[in-house]
Enzyme design. Sequence first.
Site, PDB file in Angstrom:
ATOM      1  N   TYR A  60       6.729   7.580  16.206  1.00 14.63           N
ATOM      2  CA  TYR A  60       5.714   7.005  15.322  1.00 14.63           C
ATOM      3  C   TYR A  60       4.368   6.912  16.053  1.00 14.63           C
ATOM      4  O   TYR A  60       3.349   7.432  15.589  1.00 14.63           O
ATOM      5  CB  TYR A  60       6.171   5.626  14.828  1.00 14.63           C
ATOM      6  CG  TYR A  60       5.063   4.837  14.178  1.00 14.63           C
ATOM      7  CD1 TYR A  60       4.389   5.351  13.065  1.00 14.63           C
ATOM      8  CD2 TYR A  60       4.659   3.599  14.685  1.00 14.63           C
ATOM      9  CE1 TYR A  60       3.354   4.643  12.479  1.00 14.63           C
ATOM     10  CE2 TYR A  60       3.634   2.886  14.097  1.00 14.63           C
ATOM     11  CZ  TYR A  60       2.978   3.414  13.005  1.00 14.63           C
ATOM     12  OH  TYR A  60       1.942   2.718  12.429  1.00 14.63           O
TER      13      TYR A  60
ATOM     14  N   ASP B  46      -1.230   9.011  -4.084  1.00 15.58           N
ATOM     15  CA  ASP B  46      -0.010   8.443  -3.494  1.00 15.58           C
ATOM     16  C   ASP B  46       1.206   9.134  -4.112  1.00 15.58           C
ATOM     17  O   ASP B  46       1.189   9.466  -5.299  1.00 15.58           O
ATOM     18  CB  ASP B  46       0.042   6.934  -3.798  1.00 15.58           C
ATOM     19  CG  ASP B  46       0.930   6.161  -2.828  1.00 15.58           C
ATOM     20  OD1 ASP B  46       0.385   5.273  -2.139  1.00 15.58           O
ATOM     21  OD2 ASP B  46       2.146   6.420  -2.767  1.00 15.58           O
TER      22      ASP B  46
ATOM     23  N   TYR C 134       1.305  -1.421   1.110  1.00 16.59           N
ATOM     24  CA  TYR C 134       0.895  -2.802   1.406  1.00 16.59           C
ATOM     25  C   TYR C 134      -0.574  -2.874   1.857  1.00 16.59           C
ATOM     26  O   TYR C 134      -1.402  -3.550   1.235  1.00 16.59           O
ATOM     27  CB  TYR C 134       1.845  -3.374   2.472  1.00 16.59           C
ATOM     28  CG  TYR C 134       1.394  -4.649   3.137  1.00 16.59           C
ATOM     29  CD1 TYR C 134       0.914  -5.728   2.383  1.00 16.59           C
ATOM     30  CD2 TYR C 134       1.467  -4.792   4.519  1.00 16.59           C
ATOM     31  CE1 TYR C 134       0.516  -6.909   3.007  1.00 16.59           C
ATOM     32  CE2 TYR C 134       1.089  -5.966   5.141  1.00 16.59           C
ATOM     33  CZ  TYR C 134       0.603  -7.013   4.382  1.00 16.59           C
ATOM     34  OH  TYR C 134       0.219  -8.174   5.010  1.00 16.59           O
TER      35      TYR C 134
END
Length: 323
Positions: free
Chosen positions: A141, A31, A11
């Site tokens: 995270y 990617d 995104y």
Amino acid sequence: MKIFVTGGAGYIGSICVEQMLNQGHEVTVFDNLTEGHRKAVDPRTKFVFGDLQKPEQIAAALREAAPEAVMHFAANALVGESMTNPSKYFRNNVYGGINLLDGMVAAGVKKFVFSSTCATFGPPERNPIDETLPQRPINPYGESKLLFEKILRWYDQIHGLKFVALRYFNAAGASENYGEDHRTETHIIPNVLKVALGQKDHVDIFGNDYETPDGTCIRDYIHIIDLAQAHILALGRTESALYNLGTGGGTSVREIIAACEKVTGIKIPVKETPRRPGDPPLLIAASEKVKRELGWNPQYQSIDKIIESAWAWHKKHPTGYGD
Ligand code: UDP
């Protein structure tokens, strides 16, 4: 400039890539498409399908591309998942990142822009959150991103690798061509818009008893194009720096839902459910440092404008990238 972008199919990465191309930069995207989408990669780029877990793949791609700078978006970014599968977060966000840095050192690339997060701070002792506050993450995270910020300081000192770490607050909105399509969607705005599209029958409000004016959590939503602009400005910096990246304004969950109703003209049914674990009541960025040092000047301060851009994209792409 020649820029090498990891996670350019995701995104945030895909829209940063588009904006850099629009401003005349030359871009290679690297990617593995686990989170990203091939169709989100602007056709003006060179696309390399590869995995940061494979040191030889990333080293070869960097050698071949010979970029002047690297932007590193590739990462896992779900707080909840990190609480059940910390290994995935440390492997991908820390080990994968080290492979990238080592590939850069080998290829002689000296400039790095890093996607960090306000989750490195944990629940702050005050708002707005400026860069002097202590970083005490409360999930793997946030810890993985903080570890990588620390690793970057040492690669600067030892290898002269100059970095800019941008600690995002809540990225939102879309460009005309690219938008938000996560395989697992946890974010508030796309979830509300799924209700408007008729794909969900209601949206959950996670917690209505926070110490905020309307009882729901307040976040600092930043338009994805403003966020991309900060990355482009970061390319011009010659010394390493860390910046908090938000607009300095806050919007509650109820205000997001009301703004979505206004923009779409559709009534959004809600269910008030218990708090989501790990959500601090209030997270707002102090944006003075990034404005002063990078000359960043956000164009989309209004939540309505952010939601309008997201709604336009979701209406045009009701199934996202369709993969
Ligand atoms: N939220 C919500 N319902 C949802 C998704 C999110 O009430 O379906 C709330 C969430 O608890 C948080 C805010 O919306 O207070 C923003 O959450 P999001 O996941 O978009 O971003 P975060 O701040 O967690 O990065």
